[in-house]
Design a protein around this motif. Sequence first.
Motif, PDB file in Angstrom:
ATOM      1  N   GLY B 196      39.587  22.557  18.499  1.00 18.68           N
ATOM      2  CA  GLY B 196      38.361  23.347  18.643  1.00 18.68           C
ATOM      3  C   GLY B 196      38.455  24.350  19.775  1.00 18.68           C
ATOM      4  N   PRO B 197      37.452  25.246  19.877  1.00 21.82           N
ATOM      5  CA  PRO B 197      37.434  26.219  20.970  1.00 21.82           C
ATOM      6  C   PRO B 197      37.017  25.574  22.293  1.00 21.82           C
ATOM      7  CG  PRO B 197      35.531  26.558  19.546  1.00 21.82           C
ATOM      8  CD  PRO B 197      36.325  25.435  18.943  1.00 21.82           C
ATOM      9  N   SER B 198      37.302  26.277  23.385  1.00 21.05           N
ATOM     10  CA  SER B 198      37.004  25.817  24.744  1.00 21.05           C
ATOM     11  C   SER B 198      35.517  25.538  24.923  1.00 21.05           C
ATOM     12  CB  SER B 198      37.463  26.917  25.708  1.00 21.05           C
ATOM     13  OG  SER B 198      36.868  26.767  26.976  1.00 21.05           O
ATOM     14  N   ARG B 199      35.190  24.533  25.759  1.00 21.08           N
ATOM     15  CA  ARG B 199      33.781  24.179  25.979  1.00 21.08           C
ATOM     16  C   ARG B 199      33.609  23.466  27.312  1.00 21.08           C
ATOM     17  NH1 ARG B 199      33.353  21.108  20.725  1.00 21.08           N
ATOM     18  NH2 ARG B 199      34.862  22.748  20.310  1.00 21.08           N
ATOM     19  N   SER B 200      32.361  23.385  27.726  1.00 19.48           N
ATOM     20  CA  SER B 200      32.039  22.622  28.929  1.00 19.48           C
ATOM     21  C   SER B 200      30.669  21.985  28.767  1.00 19.48           C
ATOM     22  CB  SER B 200      32.028  23.534  30.158  1.00 19.48           C
ATOM     23  OG  SER B 200      31.587  22.786  31.287  1.00 19.48           O
ATOM     24  N   ALA B 201      30.517  20.811  29.310  1.00 13.27           N
ATOM     25  CA  ALA B 201      29.201  20.151  29.313  1.00 13.27           C
ATOM     26  C   ALA B 201      28.801  19.852  30.753  1.00 13.27           C
ATOM     27  CB  ALA B 201      29.245  18.883  28.479  1.00 13.27           C
ATOM     28  N   ASP B 202      29.335  20.662  31.684  1.00  9.50           N
ATOM     29  CA  ASP B 202      29.105  20.354  33.099  1.00  9.50           C
ATOM     30  C   ASP B 202      27.714  20.754  33.590  1.00  9.50           C
ATOM     31  OD1 ASP B 202      31.287  18.904  33.825  1.00  9.50           O
ATOM     32  OD2 ASP B 202      32.486  20.624  34.442  1.00  9.50           O
TER      33      ASP B 202
END
Lengths: 485, 223
Positions: B196-202
Motif C-alpha cells: 500500500g501507499p505511505s501512511r501515518s496514524a501519529d
Amino acid sequence: MSAHSTMHESTSPRFKQNAREALDNKQLQSALGHVRHRFIDKRAQAAAQLPEFDDLRDSAKAIKDHVLAHLDLYLAHYEQQVHAAGGHVHFARTAQEASAIIVDLCQKAGATTVTKGKSMVSEEIGLNAALLAAGIKPVETDLGEYIIQIRGETPSHIIAPAVHLTKAQIEADFRRTHTHLDAKRNLDAPESLLAEARTLLRDQFLRADVGITGANLLVAETGSSIIVTNEGNGDLTQILPKTHIVIASIEKIVPTLEDAAQILRVLARSATGQDMTVYSTLSTGPRRAGDPDGPENYHVVLVDNGRSSMIGSEFEDMLRCIRCGACMNHCPVYHAVGGHAYGWVYPGPMGSVLTPSLIGVDKAGHLPNASTFCGRCESVCPVRIPLPKLMRHWREREFERHLSPATFRWGLSFWAAFAKRPRLYRFVTSFTARALGMMGRKVGSFRWLPLASGWTATRNLAAPQGDTFQSQWHRQRTAKDQRKN
Amino acid sequence: MASARDEIFASLRRSMGVTGQEATRKMEVQTRLMQKPRGIVPQRGYVAGEERIELFTRQAQNVQADVKRAAHLSDVAPIVRAYLRERNLPALLRRGQAPLLHAIDWDAQQLTLLDGPSDGHDANGLSVALGGCAETGSLVLVSGPDNPTTLNFLPDNHIVLIEANKIEPSFEDIWQKLRMIFGPDTLPRTVNFITGPSRSADIEQTMLLGAHGPRNLLIVIIG
C-alpha cells in the motif's frame, strides 16, 4: 559515574506523583482514549482474520527461545555475513559506549546533520543528547518522533511516540516551531499538519550526511537488518545519505528469512492490526557496484547494555520482546496514566519488567507495582512473555532488598502475623464485618472510615453484608453436604 | 583490555553456561541455517491461477493501493496514461533500466520517460516488481540499476508493474525466489516489501495517507 549515566534521566522513582499528575491532565486523558479503543479493536480484527495467528505466536516464541539459547553462535554468524556483504559491525557494552561509537562514525563521515528513523534503543542510550553534545544535529523523521522532538519530550509509547498528544497540541507546536511559514495558514485538518511535516522533513532527508535507523530484526543467514515503517521514513533515512548506521540490541537476531517471516506476521498484527506494515525493508551491506543509489557505507552497532546478563536469569523471557506495544495497548494502568508516568524509555507492562533490568530495581521498583495483574498483557503478547509473573519477580526482589516503603513492609508483617493465627483471624474479621455491616446497612457504603482514607479519598467503600467470606463459605458448604446426604 | 566484542561474548556464554565450542550447539545452528524450517505458513495464499491474482488484488486494495489489469504488455501505457490524467498528474515518469520498462511504447501515449534514480523532484516513479505476495498484497522490489530504490520512495506517485505469474502465495516463496536469483546467503542491498501507499496514524491514531513516501500506489498486473 555509572555506565548508565548517559542514558535518559529516569523519573521512574517519582511514579506515584507522575501517575497522579497524569490522571489530572485533561488533554492527556482525551488523547489516551484513542489507545483504549483503536489499538485494541484493530488487533482483535487482524487476529480473527488469520486462522493461523495463535500457532504463529507459538512459532515466534519458539524462534526467540531457540535464538536466546544459541545467541553467541548466531551473533558470530550474523557478524560474518555483514562483513561478507561489505558492512561493518561494532559491539557496545553500555549505552555510553554505543553513543560514542555512533558519534565517532558520524564525525568520520563529516556529518553535521543526521536523519533518524524511529529507534527505541537509540532512546535507551540517549543518542540524541550525545550527538548534540558533539555538535551534530539529529533530526527525527517518524512523524510522532518529530513531534516529540520539537516538544523536547521522550516517546510515551514504543510504536506511537506522540499518542499522548491531541491534534490541537500538535498544531500549536507546529505554529510555535515552524516560524518561517505564514502564521495565518490553515492547519485545521490533520492532513495539513502531515503535509507540513512532510515538506519540512523531505528537505532534511535530502540534506542529511548520515542516516540512523533501528532494526526490528537482524537476519543471521544473510547479515540483513529489517525495519518496518508505515511512513517510509526508515527508507528515506537509509537510502539517501552516504552512510547508513543501524543500531540494534543483541537479541534482535533471527536465524533465517523464514524465521523473520514468522515474526513479521505477528508483529504488525499485534502492533497496529495490519496484516503487514506498509514498508518492510531488508538492508544488506552498502550499495553494490553498479547500483545507482543507496548508501556507500553500512555500519551496525550492536548494543548489550545489560542484556547478556539477563540470559539465564528469571527475566530471560523478556528478551523475546519484539516491541509491538500490544501489552501497553491493552493495559488498564497504561490507559489511565499514559507512557510518560513510567518515567523512562519503555512504558507499560514490558517497560515495568525491562526498566528495572536496565536501570535497576532501586530506581524503577514502583513500575512492577503499577499493575492490576489482570493478565491482558500476557494474553495478547505475540511471543507469550509471562509479564505478570515477571512483575511479581521484581516485587519479590524489591521486598527482599528492603526497597519497599516501611509502612508497606510493616502492614504486610502485621497481616502475616494475624493470618497465621486462624482463630484470632476469624474472630476479628467476623466482628469487623458484622460491625461494619450494621453501621453501613442504611446507605450500603462508607464515604469515610478511620485508617482507610487511601481508599475513601477517591471512592466509597462498599459496606459488608455482615458476614465474612469464610463463614458464608462454611454455611453454603454445610447446606450442600446436607442436600447430598 | 578485552574488546567490547570479546566481553559481550564472554558475558553471554557465562550467562548461558556454555563455552561456544560445544559441537551439539554448533550443529543445531548449522542445521537450522541450512534447513531453514518454514514454521507456520498461512494457507490463505495457496490458491492457484486467477484466484491467487484476485486475492493479491483484494489484499492490495484493502490497503488503499489502486490495482489495474493489463491483458497484454501493449495495454500498460494506456492504463498508466489514463491513471495520470484522472489525477491531473504530469505525463512524466522516471524509471530504471528494467527491460520490461523499455519494451513498452510510451511515446504513442504521449508519456515522457526519464531514466535513473530520483533526486526528489519527480512526480511519478515507475518500477517493475520482482514478485508479489498474495497473502498480504505486497510487492517485492530489489535495488539495482533496473529499479533504483529512490523511485520507490521519493516520487509522490509510484506505479509498479508486475507480471501475473510472479505473484507468489506467501513470503516463503519469495525467499525461495530471491535465493534462486541472487544465490544463497546473500541479498541485494535493499529488498522492499511494499504493502500500500505511505501512511501515518501519529496524529490521534487517525490513518492519513502520504506520510513520507508515495501518496498513491498503482499496481498494474500484466497477463
